[in-house]
Design an enzyme around this catalytic site. Structure first.
Site, PDB file in Angstrom:
ATOM      1  N   ASP A  64       0.803  -1.226   0.000  1.00  0.00           N
ATOM      2  CA  ASP A  64       0.000   0.000   0.000  1.00  0.00           C
ATOM      3  C   ASP A  64       0.840   1.282   0.000  1.00  0.00           C
ATOM      4  OD1 ASP A  64       1.037  -0.353   2.507  1.00  0.00           O
ATOM      5  OD2 ASP A  64      -0.858  -0.313   3.592  1.00  0.00           O
ATOM      6  N   HIS A  65       2.098   1.187   0.393  1.00  0.00           N
ATOM      7  CA  HIS A  65       2.910   2.408   0.513  1.00  0.00           C
ATOM      8  C   HIS A  65       3.596   2.782  -0.804  1.00  0.00           C
ATOM      9  CE1 HIS A  65       2.294   1.957   4.785  1.00  0.00           C
ATOM     10  NE2 HIS A  65       3.042   3.010   5.052  1.00  0.00           N
ATOM     11  N   ASP A 119       4.058  -1.275  11.280  1.00  0.00           N
ATOM     12  CA  ASP A 119       3.615   0.072  10.937  1.00  0.00           C
ATOM     13  C   ASP A 119       3.054   0.700  12.204  1.00  0.00           C
ATOM     14  OD1 ASP A 119       2.825   1.758   8.231  1.00  0.00           O
ATOM     15  OD2 ASP A 119       1.577   2.196   9.984  1.00  0.00           O
ATOM     16  N   ARG A 379      -0.182  12.794  10.231  1.00  0.00           N
ATOM     17  CA  ARG A 379       1.135  13.378  10.528  1.00  0.00           C
ATOM     18  C   ARG A 379       1.389  14.584   9.640  1.00  0.00           C
ATOM     19  NH1 ARG A 379       4.024   7.587  11.369  1.00  0.00           N
ATOM     20  NH2 ARG A 379       3.408   7.478  13.553  1.00  0.00           N
ATOM     21  N   SER A 533       7.041   7.002  12.971  1.00  0.00           N
ATOM     22  CA  SER A 533       6.843   5.716  12.319  1.00  0.00           C
ATOM     23  C   SER A 533       7.587   4.578  13.007  1.00  0.00           C
ATOM     24  CB  SER A 533       7.329   5.803  10.878  1.00  0.00           C
ATOM     25  OG  SER A 533       8.725   5.618  10.843  1.00  0.00           O
ATOM     26  N   ARG A 535       9.444   2.595  11.143  1.00  0.00           N
ATOM     27  CA  ARG A 535      10.444   2.180  10.151  1.00  0.00           C
ATOM     28  C   ARG A 535      11.783   1.878  10.831  1.00  0.00           C
ATOM     29  NH1 ARG A 535      10.151   8.132   7.599  1.00  0.00           N
ATOM     30  NH2 ARG A 535       8.011   7.436   7.600  1.00  0.00           N
TER      31      ARG A 535
HETATM   32  C1  MIC Z   1       4.101   6.404   8.348  1.00  0.00           C
HETATM   33  O1  MIC Z   1       2.914   6.721   8.401  1.00  0.00           O
HETATM   34  O2  MIC Z   1       5.018   7.135   8.774  1.00  0.00           O
HETATM   35  C2  MIC Z   1       4.464   5.056   7.732  1.00  0.00           C
HETATM   36  C3  MIC Z   1       5.089   5.321   6.427  1.00  0.00           C
HETATM   37  O3  MIC Z   1       3.293   4.318   7.528  1.00  0.00           O
HETATM   38  C4  MIC Z   1       5.408   4.333   8.697  1.00  0.00           C
HETATM   39  C5  MIC Z   1       5.964   3.078   8.169  1.00  0.00           C
HETATM   40  C6  MIC Z   1       7.104   3.250   7.221  1.00  0.00           C
HETATM   41  O4  MIC Z   1       7.908   4.169   7.381  1.00  0.00           O
HETATM   42  O5  MIC Z   1       7.228   2.415   6.326  1.00  0.00           O
HETATM   43  C7  MIC Z   1       4.757   4.019  10.048  1.00  0.00           C
HETATM   44  O6  MIC Z   1       3.806   4.668  10.427  1.00  0.00           O
HETATM   45  O7  MIC Z   1       5.260   3.152  10.786  1.00  0.00           O
HETATM   46 FE1  SF4 Z   2       0.015   4.885   5.055  1.00  0.00          FE
HETATM   47 FE2  SF4 Z   2       1.321   5.536   7.294  1.00  0.00          FE
HETATM   48 FE3  SF4 Z   2      -0.118   7.337   5.960  1.00  0.00          FE
HETATM   49 FE4  SF4 Z   2      -1.350   5.428   7.226  1.00  0.00          FE
HETATM   50  S1  SF4 Z   2      -0.107   7.013   8.146  1.00  0.00           S
HETATM   51  S2  SF4 Z   2      -1.823   6.122   5.166  1.00  0.00           S
HETATM   52  S3  SF4 Z   2       0.024   3.705   6.951  1.00  0.00           S
HETATM   53  S4  SF4 Z   2       1.730   6.293   5.235  1.00  0.00           S
END
Ligand code: MIC
Ligand code: SF4
Length: 640
Positions: A64-65, A119, A379, A533, A535
């Site tokens: 999905d990313h 995630d 975010r 995140s 990550r």
């Molecule tokens: C995010 O919302 O910051 C992400 C991208 O979903 C991350 C995961 C990632 O960095 O792959 C998260 O929330 O953990």
């Molecule tokens: Fe995707 Fe993270 Fe954004 Fe949710 S917050 S839509 S999981 S990138």
């Protein structure tokens, strides 16, 4: 003794340790989820663990990313993920099927079960009464391999909801109110449990908006009871059989209680650049808006998008504004399409994207220079949108719709009477984009493209650590600062060597070369280091560049666990004032590091003048062994 909902679920899953706040316990994980941006690492790690098939009740791999596919890299990752899922007994949710958290809520979540996801917004499933937590990919891999997940028993905050949301307000305003009251670090070491008469007035997707963005409080997770509303949601998903009733016992104890009167909430926004910079939409002053983005795992539900369409019906988006919409799941997309809502949004000038994270993680739709973007996401950290100097406001769909129509931040109550949505229709249920793993995956060939590079492994901790202070940072540094995402960097998630060039690039472009030159580095930071995140690249890539320790006032939970997992020492100042004494370029020594760490407090010495800095590590005996071994993979291999 009457029990709260959190302790009931945790105690049922405990396998090591005893349930006392602040103590470490190991729990059984029933379900896991991964997404592609963290999943490639998680499955490389699972492969390294050498098991034949996952041991969980259910594991799902979502894509999905990274769906932009501007080069071969994302597509290579997808192919790897699909094959490795079949090999190890993991369900595969194909690109296009939707955002992991929304799809999991709709198709797989089960009240009372534990869910671990790579995630940070995995707590979305708390809207269904699951105990759902975010973690680094390695922790999720270990859980898939059947080992317990370790966490510190959190304190439990009870949020009592009373009243009923007024027209033009929504679930997003509930969580923005809580962020306003508690801040982005108010949830550290805590789980938020919702109760009270207001709960039954909220649908499961609304509850999920609230638990989703509980991640921004720094909370371990958030959870709602499982009640009649939950049963009806699961019935509409044709999964009523997994429902059970769950609630706290009468008279249960909590560490803190907060009351929110839903009826008193007003439409709100979080201002740039933090989810807790919350103001009433009526009190922002004049803010001209250039972009509006609706969707994401926070507000990408059927009702969120129906509301947007209803507010905009018959009208057109303001000439200054680009309006983008990304439905949270294929189910939502198809249901909206069947009902003509997509057509209505198109008629209002919306640019409809695929069902994926998209603009939320900077995968396209970067706003113009210096622009203001209003997003229904969770975010708004600097640079995350893909445009360094853009200012992102976070809101619910009503404020977003008002901004799209007026071209400026507007209290939606100024639009007159709020539309009343018709009863929701039956969702389109079609699981053909979910691939069930074969009963025996042993013959499946795992496909690896050139973008998938082997995992770098750390060394055992040496006797003496001599490190250069590479950066001195302020409070609330996010993983988006440490390891940026976005369309340029995300395709490199499976290639640590390549992605490491971007570590801290948003903060200091010289970081990479200085880190390489220093050989062994340390970063100094304020409170809540590593918020955001899950990550693990924010630990793995710095490790690759030789980062040995982070010396901070405090850490965010998931990032601290990731540092430990990759053998980077998380140290905390015992005297917060010492923070001011350190500068970039200082050299700090930790003599007899493994021995010193057996004590709770260690002493770092500055080479130039012998200044002694005391730091605690707060690690459990298990975590200490992991850090000394140079990370969890080394530690696990060493135990065999
Ligand atoms: C995010 O919302 O910051 C992400 C991208 O979903 C991350 C995961 C990632 O960095 O792959 C998260 O929330 O953990
Ligand atoms: Fe995707 Fe993270 Fe954004 Fe949710 S917050 S839509 S999981 S990138």
């Amino acid at each position: 003794m009457p029990e709260n909902l959190v302790s009931k679920i945790l105690k049922k899953h405990i396998v090591t340790g005893s349930y006392a706040p602040g103590k470490e316990i190991g729990i059984v994980i029933d379900q896991t989820l991964t997404q592609d941006a963290t999943g490639t690492m998680a499955y490389l790690q699972l492969e390294a663990l050498g098991i034949d098939r996952v041991k969980t009740e259910l594991s799902v791999s979502y894509v999905d990313h990274n769906t932009l596919q501007s080069g071969f890299e994302n597509a290579d990752d997808h192919r790897y993920l699909q094959s490795v899922a079949s090999r190890y007994g993991v369900w595969f949710s194909r690109p296009g099927n939707g955002i992991c958290h929304q799809v999991h809520l709709e198709r797989f979540g089960v009240p009372g079960k534990t869910l671990l996801g790579s995630d940070s917004h995995t707590p979305t499933a708390g809207g269904l009464g699951m105990l759902a937590m975010g973690a680094g990919g390695l922790d999720v891999a270990v859980a898939m391999a059947g080992s317990p997940f370790y966490l510190t028993v959190p304190r439990v905050i009870r949020v009592v909801l009373t009243g009923k949301l007024a027209p033009w307000t929504g679930a997003k305003d509930v969580i923005l109110e809580l962020l306003h009251r508690l801040s982005v670090k108010g949830g550290l070491g805590r789980i938020v449990e919702y109760s009270g008469p207001g709960v039954k007035t909220l649908s499961v997707p609304e509850r999920a908006t609230i638990t989703n963005m509980g991640a921004e409080l720094g909370a371990t997770t958030s959870i709602f009871p499982s009640d009649e509303v939950t049963r009806l949601f699961l019935r509409s998903q044709k999964r009523e059989q997994v429902w059970s009733e769950l609630e706290a016992d009468e008279g249960a104890q909590y560490d803190q209680t907060i009351e929110i009167d839903l009826s008193a909430l007003e439409p709100m926004v979080a201002c740039p650049h933090s989810p807790d910079a919350v103001k009433k939409a009526s009190e922002t002053g004049l803010v001209l808006v250039d972009q509006v983005a609706v969707g994401s795992c926070t507000n990408g539900s059927y009702d969120d998008l129906r509301l947007l369409a209803a507010i905009m019906k018959g009208k057109i988006v303001h000439p200054r504004v680009s309006l983008v919409v990304s439905p949270g799941s294929r189910q939502t997309y198809m249901t909206l399409a069947r009902e003509g809502v997509i057509e209505s949004l198109l008629a209002s000038g919306a640019r409809i994207l695929e069902s994926a994270c998209g603009p939320c993680i900077g995968m396209g739709q970067a706003p113009p220079s210096g622009a203001v973007s209003v997003r229904t996401f969770n975010r708004n950290f600097p640079g995350r949108s893909g445009t360094k100097d853009a200012g992102v406001y976070l809101s619910g769909p009503a404020v977003a719709a008002a901004a799209a129509l007026k071209g400026e931040l507007t209290d939606p109550r100024e639009l007159g009477t709020a539309p009343i949505l018709s009863e929701p229709s039956e969702p389109v249920i079609d699981d053909r984009m979910l691939i069930e793993p074969p009963a025996d995956g042993s013959k499946v060939v795992i496909v690896r493209g050139p973008n998938i590079k082997p995992l770098p492994v750390n060394e055992q901790m040496p006797d003496r650590l001599e490190m250069e202070v590479l950066l001195v940072l302020e409070d609330n540094i996010t993983t988006d600062h440490i390891m940026p995402a976005g369309a340029k960097v995300l395709p490199l998630r499976s290639n640590i060597e390549a992605i490491s060039e971007y570590v801290f690039s948003a903060v200091d472009e010289t970081f990479f070369s200085r880190a390489v030159e220093a050989g062994a580095g340390l970063v100094v930071a304020g409170d809540n280091y590593g918020q955001g995140s899950s990550r693990e690249h924010a630990a793995l890539a710095p490790m690759y560049l030789g980062l040995k320790a982070v010396l901070a006032k405090s850490f965010a939970r998931i990032h601290k666990a990731n540092l430990i997992n990759f053998g980077i020492l998380p140290l905390q100042f015992t005297e917060p004032d010492d923070y001011k004494k350190l500068s970039r370029g200082d050299r700090l020594k930790l003599d007899h590091a493994p021995e010193q760490l057996d004590n709770k407090v260690v002493t770092l010495l500055r080479s130039s003048d012998g200044l002694a800095i005391k730091a605690s590590h707060g690690l459990t005996a298990r975590q200490l062994k992991i850090v000394k071994a140079g990370g969890l993979l080394n530690y696990t291999r060493g135990k065999r």
